[in-house]
Design an enzyme around this catalytic site. Sequence first.
Site, PDB file in Angstrom:
ATOM      1  N   TYR A 244     -10.916   4.355  14.860  1.00 33.90           N
ATOM      2  CA  TYR A 244      -9.907   4.830  13.887  1.00 33.90           C
ATOM      3  C   TYR A 244      -9.769   6.355  13.960  1.00 33.90           C
ATOM      4  O   TYR A 244      -8.650   6.892  13.969  1.00 33.90           O
ATOM      5  CB  TYR A 244     -10.341   4.368  12.500  1.00 33.90           C
ATOM      6  CG  TYR A 244      -9.371   4.640  11.384  1.00 33.90           C
ATOM      7  CD1 TYR A 244      -8.261   3.825  11.181  1.00 33.90           C
ATOM      8  CD2 TYR A 244      -9.572   5.698  10.495  1.00 33.90           C
ATOM      9  CE1 TYR A 244      -7.379   4.061  10.135  1.00 33.90           C
ATOM     10  CE2 TYR A 244      -8.698   5.941   9.444  1.00 33.90           C
ATOM     11  CZ  TYR A 244      -7.603   5.119   9.273  1.00 33.90           C
ATOM     12  OH  TYR A 244      -6.740   5.356   8.235  1.00 33.90           O
TER      13      TYR A 244
ATOM     14  N   GLN B 152     -15.528  10.114  10.989  1.00 33.85           N
ATOM     15  CA  GLN B 152     -16.173   9.286   9.955  1.00 33.85           C
ATOM     16  C   GLN B 152     -17.153   8.326  10.621  1.00 33.85           C
ATOM     17  O   GLN B 152     -16.823   7.718  11.658  1.00 33.85           O
ATOM     18  CB  GLN B 152     -15.116   8.521   9.146  1.00 33.85           C
ATOM     19  CG  GLN B 152     -15.643   7.629   8.041  1.00 33.85           C
ATOM     20  CD  GLN B 152     -16.456   8.396   6.994  1.00 33.85           C
ATOM     21  OE1 GLN B 152     -17.660   8.600   7.147  1.00 33.85           O
ATOM     22  NE2 GLN B 152     -15.787   8.839   5.933  1.00 33.85           N
TER      23      GLN B 152
ATOM     24  N   GLY C 125       0.810  -1.220   0.000  1.00 31.03           N
ATOM     25  CA  GLY C 125       0.000   0.000   0.000  1.00 31.03           C
ATOM     26  C   GLY C 125       0.839   1.264   0.000  1.00 31.03           C
ATOM     27  O   GLY C 125       1.862   1.369  -0.674  1.00 31.03           O
ATOM     28  N   ILE C 126       0.398   2.229   0.795  1.00 29.51           N
ATOM     29  CA  ILE C 126       1.080   3.524   0.861  1.00 29.51           C
ATOM     30  C   ILE C 126       2.520   3.335   1.326  1.00 29.51           C
ATOM     31  O   ILE C 126       3.455   3.941   0.788  1.00 29.51           O
ATOM     32  CB  ILE C 126       0.323   4.458   1.840  1.00 29.51           C
ATOM     33  CG1 ILE C 126      -1.070   4.825   1.276  1.00 29.51           C
ATOM     34  CG2 ILE C 126       1.130   5.710   2.133  1.00 29.51           C
ATOM     35  CD1 ILE C 126      -1.979   5.563   2.255  1.00 29.51           C
TER      36      ILE C 126
ATOM     37  N   GLY D  59      -6.042  11.607   2.342  1.00 30.34           N
ATOM     38  CA  GLY D  59      -7.454  11.372   2.050  1.00 30.34           C
ATOM     39  C   GLY D  59      -7.594   9.922   1.605  1.00 30.34           C
ATOM     40  O   GLY D  59      -6.795   9.064   1.993  1.00 30.34           O
ATOM     41  N   TYR D  60      -8.578   9.643   0.768  1.00 32.12           N
ATOM     42  CA  TYR D  60      -8.806   8.254   0.342  1.00 32.12           C
ATOM     43  C   TYR D  60      -7.818   7.876  -0.763  1.00 32.12           C
ATOM     44  O   TYR D  60      -7.775   8.516  -1.810  1.00 32.12           O
ATOM     45  CB  TYR D  60     -10.255   8.074  -0.114  1.00 32.12           C
ATOM     46  CG  TYR D  60     -11.181   8.034   1.080  1.00 32.12           C
ATOM     47  CD1 TYR D  60     -11.573   6.818   1.634  1.00 32.12           C
ATOM     48  CD2 TYR D  60     -11.599   9.208   1.700  1.00 32.12           C
ATOM     49  CE1 TYR D  60     -12.376   6.772   2.767  1.00 32.12           C
ATOM     50  CE2 TYR D  60     -12.412   9.177   2.830  1.00 32.12           C
ATOM     51  CZ  TYR D  60     -12.796   7.955   3.353  1.00 32.12           C
ATOM     52  OH  TYR D  60     -13.584   7.906   4.477  1.00 32.12           O
TER      53      TYR D  60
ATOM     54  N   THR E  33      -7.925  -0.934  10.138  1.00 28.56           N
ATOM     55  CA  THR E  33      -9.281  -0.493  10.482  1.00 28.56           C
ATOM     56  C   THR E  33     -10.057  -1.695  11.028  1.00 28.56           C
ATOM     57  O   THR E  33      -9.787  -2.845  10.639  1.00 28.56           O
ATOM     58  CB  THR E  33     -10.034   0.052   9.250  1.00 28.56           C
ATOM     59  OG1 THR E  33      -9.938  -0.911   8.199  1.00 28.56           O
ATOM     60  CG2 THR E  33      -9.483   1.375   8.780  1.00 28.56           C
TER      61      THR E  33
HETATM   62  N1  LIG Z   1      -5.625   3.930   2.167  1.00 28.24           N
HETATM   63  C1  LIG Z   1      -6.184   5.048   2.561  1.00 28.24           C
HETATM   64  O1  LIG Z   1      -7.093   5.588   1.914  1.00 28.24           O
HETATM   65  C2  LIG Z   1      -5.717   5.754   3.792  1.00 28.24           C
HETATM   66  C3  LIG Z   1      -6.268   6.988   4.099  1.00 28.24           C
HETATM   67  C4  LIG Z   1      -5.830   7.663   5.227  1.00 28.24           C
HETATM   68  C5  LIG Z   1      -4.856   7.106   6.018  1.00 28.24           C
HETATM   69  N2  LIG Z   1      -4.346   5.890   5.700  1.00 28.24           N
HETATM   70  C6  LIG Z   1      -3.322   5.347   6.579  1.00 28.24           C
HETATM   71  O2  LIG Z   1      -2.167   5.085   5.809  1.00 28.24           O
HETATM   72  C7  LIG Z   1      -1.455   3.974   6.378  1.00 28.24           C
HETATM   73  C8  LIG Z   1      -1.242   2.895   5.310  1.00 28.24           C
HETATM   74  O3  LIG Z   1      -2.505   2.497   4.825  1.00 28.24           O
HETATM   75  P1  LIG Z   1      -2.662   1.503   3.588  1.00 28.24           P
HETATM   76  O4  LIG Z   1      -3.950   1.823   2.963  1.00 28.24           O
HETATM   77  O5  LIG Z   1      -1.424   1.499   2.783  1.00 28.24           O
HETATM   78  O6  LIG Z   1      -2.815   0.112   4.375  1.00 28.24           O
HETATM   79  P2  LIG Z   1      -2.644  -1.381   3.839  1.00 28.24           P
HETATM   80  O7  LIG Z   1      -2.595  -1.422   2.366  1.00 28.24           O
HETATM   81  O8  LIG Z   1      -3.698  -2.159   4.554  1.00 28.24           O
HETATM   82  O9  LIG Z   1      -1.180  -1.784   4.408  1.00 28.24           O
HETATM   83  C9  LIG Z   1      -0.989  -1.761   5.779  1.00 28.24           C
HETATM   84  C10 LIG Z   1       0.446  -2.083   6.110  1.00 28.24           C
HETATM   85  O10 LIG Z   1       0.592  -1.993   7.538  1.00 28.24           O
HETATM   86  C11 LIG Z   1       1.117  -3.218   8.033  1.00 28.24           C
HETATM   87  N3  LIG Z   1       0.620  -3.461   9.377  1.00 28.24           N
HETATM   88  C12 LIG Z   1      -0.669  -3.605   9.789  1.00 28.24           C
HETATM   89  N4  LIG Z   1      -0.707  -3.863  11.113  1.00 28.24           N
HETATM   90  C13 LIG Z   1       0.585  -3.895  11.539  1.00 28.24           C
HETATM   91  C14 LIG Z   1       1.210  -4.136  12.787  1.00 28.24           C
HETATM   92  N5  LIG Z   1       0.502  -4.413  13.889  1.00 28.24           N
HETATM   93  N6  LIG Z   1       2.574  -4.097  12.837  1.00 28.24           N
HETATM   94  C15 LIG Z   1       3.302  -3.849  11.731  1.00 28.24           C
HETATM   95  N7  LIG Z   1       2.768  -3.595  10.524  1.00 28.24           N
HETATM   96  C16 LIG Z   1       1.422  -3.634  10.426  1.00 28.24           C
HETATM   97  C17 LIG Z   1       0.669  -4.279   7.035  1.00 28.24           C
HETATM   98  O11 LIG Z   1       1.472  -5.432   7.154  1.00 28.24           O
HETATM   99  P3  LIG Z   1       1.022  -6.833   6.444  1.00 28.24           P
HETATM  100  O12 LIG Z   1       1.349  -6.651   4.990  1.00 28.24           O
HETATM  101  O13 LIG Z   1       1.835  -7.854   7.119  1.00 28.24           O
HETATM  102  O14 LIG Z   1      -0.449  -6.976   6.682  1.00 28.24           O
HETATM  103  C18 LIG Z   1       0.854  -3.499   5.735  1.00 28.24           C
HETATM  104  O15 LIG Z   1       2.225  -3.513   5.357  1.00 28.24           O
HETATM  105  C19 LIG Z   1      -2.308   3.485   7.551  1.00 28.24           C
HETATM  106  O16 LIG Z   1      -1.850   4.068   8.747  1.00 28.24           O
HETATM  107  C20 LIG Z   1      -3.683   4.023   7.220  1.00 28.24           C
HETATM  108  O17 LIG Z   1      -4.483   4.183   8.364  1.00 28.24           O
HETATM  109  C21 LIG Z   1      -4.750   5.195   4.613  1.00 28.24           C
END
Ligand SMILES: NC(=O)c1ccc[n+]([C@@H]2O[C@H](COP(=O)([O-])OP(=O)(O)OC[C@H]3O[C@@H](n4cnc5c(N)ncnc54)[C@H](OP(=O)(O)O)[C@@H]3O)[C@@H](O)[C@H]2O)c1
Length: 240
Positions: A147, A141, A13-14, A178-179, A86
């Site tokens: 969250y 939200q 992801g990000i 954002g999203y 989440t």
């Molecule tokens: N996507 C969005 O629209 C969005 C918007 C606002 C904020 N964010 C924030 O941006 C960040 C990244 O989001 P994303 O969408 O890229 O998420 P994602 O695709 O679900 O990837 C999450 C990453 O975090 C790791 N992770 C989860 N729990 C963990 C833990 N307990 N210890 C270590 N690593 C852990 C996962 O590891 P595994 O691969 O092993 O599961 C994965 O590498 C998050 O903080 C999220 O809340 C995202």
Amino acid sequence: MSKVALVTGGTRGIGADISKQLKEAGRTVIASYASNDAAAHAFAAETDIEVIKFDAADYEACGEAVRKITAEFGPVSILVNNAGITRDATLSRMTRKMWDEVIDTNLGSCFNLCSLTFEGMKAEKFGRIVNIGSINGQAGQYGQVNYAAAKSGIHGFTKALAQEGARYNITVNAIAPGYVDTDMVRAVPPDVLQKIVAKIPVGRLGHAEDIARGVVFLTGDNADFITGSTLSINGGQHMY
Ligand SMILES: NC(=O)c1ccc[n+]([C@@H]2O[C@H](COP(=O)([O-])OP(=O)(O)OC[C@H]3O[C@@H](n4cnc5c(N)ncnc54)[C@H](OP(=O)(O)O)[C@@H]3O)[C@@H](O)[C@H]2O)c1
């Protein structure tokens, strides 16, 4: 010698784009993950970036990981607290477990890794910390009290720690995405997602690269006058 950057959740992801762009910026990057070995190994093979598995919500596990990274690569100078999850439900359906998991993973991990790397940054008189918050921590939200509370907590944590780090050339900033088109957002039902995109003035979801660019900017060697800020990267969806 190139500075060591630890990106939690840096394999998907990000976080994956943050890891790649920090590497392109000349940093020695260590990307952490929690459980998805297949994704992490594929990421490591594709990028040649070091990966490490530990639960960022677990203080002891974080301590062990930081000691290992320091021994092998040197002290962590750049920390990106990106790991997040989440567990959505309205308050009446949310269990205490769903609350704890989200608070511990999103916010507790920031405490764990900042507290374990901060003294090293002080000694080096250099540190760049970026905590990944969320638009939903700024605006709230429906179905996300856990969250939104965790992400809003990250924004307060950032401003408080920035004050402690300033005199040591340690900057602490947050990004509120954002999203963004990742697995986390792909889990949102399509009809709900369509309504969300309709509210984004630029007319699209964010890309992981959009967020990673912000991290590279905030972690630059010459970014020492930017601290305690929250950079909103959200296509104009929420102007804060
Ligand atoms: N996507 C969005 O629209 C969005 C918007 C606002 C904020 N964010 C924030 O941006 C960040 C990244 O989001 P994303 O969408 O890229 O998420 P994602 O695709 O679900 O990837 C999450 C990453 O975090 C790791 N992770 C989860 N729990 C963990 C833990 N307990 N210890 C270590 N690593 C852990 C996962 O590891 P595994 O691969 O092993 O599961 C994965 O590498 C998050 O903080 C999220 O809340 C995202």
